[in-house]
Design a protein around this motif. Sequence first.
Motif, short mmCIF file in Angstrom:
data_model
loop_
_atom_site.label_atom_id
_atom_site.label_comp_id
_atom_site.label_asym_id
_atom_site.label_seq_id
_atom_site.Cartn_x
_atom_site.Cartn_y
_atom_site.Cartn_z
N PHE A 1 -8.22 -6.73 46.00
CA PHE A 1 -8.35 -8.19 46.05
C PHE A 1 -9.32 -8.71 44.98
O PHE A 1 -10.07 -9.65 45.22
N THR A 2 -9.28 -8.13 43.81
CA THR A 2 -10.21 -8.53 42.76
C THR A 2 -9.46 -8.94 41.51
O THR A 2 -8.62 -8.20 41.00
N GLY A 3 -9.77 -10.16 41.03
CA GLY A 3 -9.15 -10.63 39.80
C GLY A 3 -7.91 -11.47 39.99
O GLY A 3 -7.17 -11.70 39.03
N ASP A 4 -7.66 -11.94 41.21
CA ASP A 4 -6.51 -12.83 41.43
C ASP A 4 -6.90 -13.91 42.44
O ASP A 4 -7.99 -13.87 43.02
N ALA B 1 -0.73 -12.04 29.09
CA ALA B 1 -1.37 -12.55 27.87
C ALA B 1 -2.84 -12.93 28.10
O ALA B 1 -3.70 -12.68 27.25
N ALA B 2 -3.13 -13.49 29.27
CA ALA B 2 -4.50 -13.92 29.56
C ALA B 2 -5.47 -12.75 29.64
O ALA B 2 -6.68 -12.92 29.50
N TYR B 3 -4.92 -11.54 29.83
CA TYR B 3 -5.78 -10.36 29.96
C TYR B 3 -5.49 -9.33 28.88
O TYR B 3 -5.66 -8.13 29.07
N ALA C 1 -20.65 -10.78 52.26
CA ALA C 1 -20.62 -10.37 50.86
C ALA C 1 -21.82 -10.95 50.13
O ALA C 1 -22.34 -12.01 50.50
N SER C 2 -22.26 -10.25 49.09
CA SER C 2 -23.45 -10.68 48.36
C SER C 2 -23.18 -11.83 47.41
O SER C 2 -24.11 -12.48 46.93
N GLY C 3 -21.92 -12.10 47.11
CA GLY C 3 -21.56 -13.19 46.22
C GLY C 3 -20.19 -13.74 46.56
O GLY C 3 -19.44 -13.11 47.31
N PRO C 4 -19.82 -14.90 46.01
CA PRO C 4 -18.56 -15.55 46.38
C PRO C 4 -17.36 -15.14 45.54
O PRO C 4 -16.25 -15.56 45.83
N THR C 5 -17.57 -14.32 44.51
CA THR C 5 -16.46 -13.94 43.64
C THR C 5 -16.45 -12.44 43.40
O THR C 5 -17.48 -11.78 43.46
N SER C 6 -15.26 -11.92 43.12
CA SER C 6 -15.07 -10.52 42.77
C SER C 6 -14.18 -10.48 41.54
O SER C 6 -12.99 -10.75 41.62
N VAL C 7 -14.77 -10.17 40.40
CA VAL C 7 -14.03 -10.26 39.14
C VAL C 7 -13.75 -8.92 38.49
O VAL C 7 -12.81 -8.78 37.71
N SER C 8 -14.59 -7.92 38.77
CA SER C 8 -14.38 -6.59 38.18
C SER C 8 -15.07 -5.56 39.06
O SER C 8 -15.93 -5.89 39.88
N GLY D 1 -4.14 -8.21 39.40
CA GLY D 1 -5.40 -8.29 40.13
C GLY D 1 -6.00 -6.91 40.26
O GLY D 1 -6.59 -6.38 39.34
N GLY D 2 -5.82 -6.29 41.43
CA GLY D 2 -6.35 -4.96 41.65
C GLY D 2 -5.82 -3.93 40.69
O GLY D 2 -6.53 -2.99 40.30
#
Length: 240
Positions: free
Chosen positions: A77-80, A36-38, A96-103, A69-70
Amino acid sequence: MDDSSPLDRLDRRIAGCRACPRLVEWREEVARTKRAAYADWTYWGRPVPGFGPADARLVIIGLAPAAHGGNRTGRMFTGDRSGDVLYQALYDVGLASGPTSVSADDGLELYGVRVTAPVHCAPPANKPTPGERDTCRPWLVQELKLLRPTLRAAVILGAFGWQAALPAFAEAGWVVPRPRPAFAHGARVTLADADGPKGLADLDLFGCFHVSQRNTFTGRLTPEMLREVLRTAARAAGVP
């Protein structure tokens, strides 16, 4: 003319695989029903290829993509929450260039490290069967062969990944000791190049508890424990 790299071409082939009927049915069902969240997401719903540069000196090997997630985002390992822990640690140690991987299109870059898995489809209950693991192994073998010229170290997340990766490393050109080394957090094993002195280089293999919610929520794997393994592996790989 296709001017993409061999690794890019391998990733496309992986994304089109339909070899395991149970996994195909599950990943596609999840992509249809969604969480539901997605609900507004268009799920990837296919095998998830590795993520990171073709000249990586360090590889991180997990278990399989997460259903939401993936399998949703199309990136390992993205989105969870497991990915949240992993990419934060990679960022903390400068990989890594940033602390999060969302998409898959968020612009994140990995420095000298590639993230992959022995099973490329999201499995029911996060548990691939031994047969599914073995069917998927040739993809990991091909990926490791392409990385072999630069690869110097590997971090294996969890016992399943460890057991799946050892034969893949053997097929890809490294000598795995006999008896096979047991998984443990903090374990370090050196795999010699199968071609001997004329080969490319030895590879240092590191064991690390998986970044699963069960491990991170209970404190079995803390952020500092993960960072320490990544730092040690990065030094062994010669990643700045």
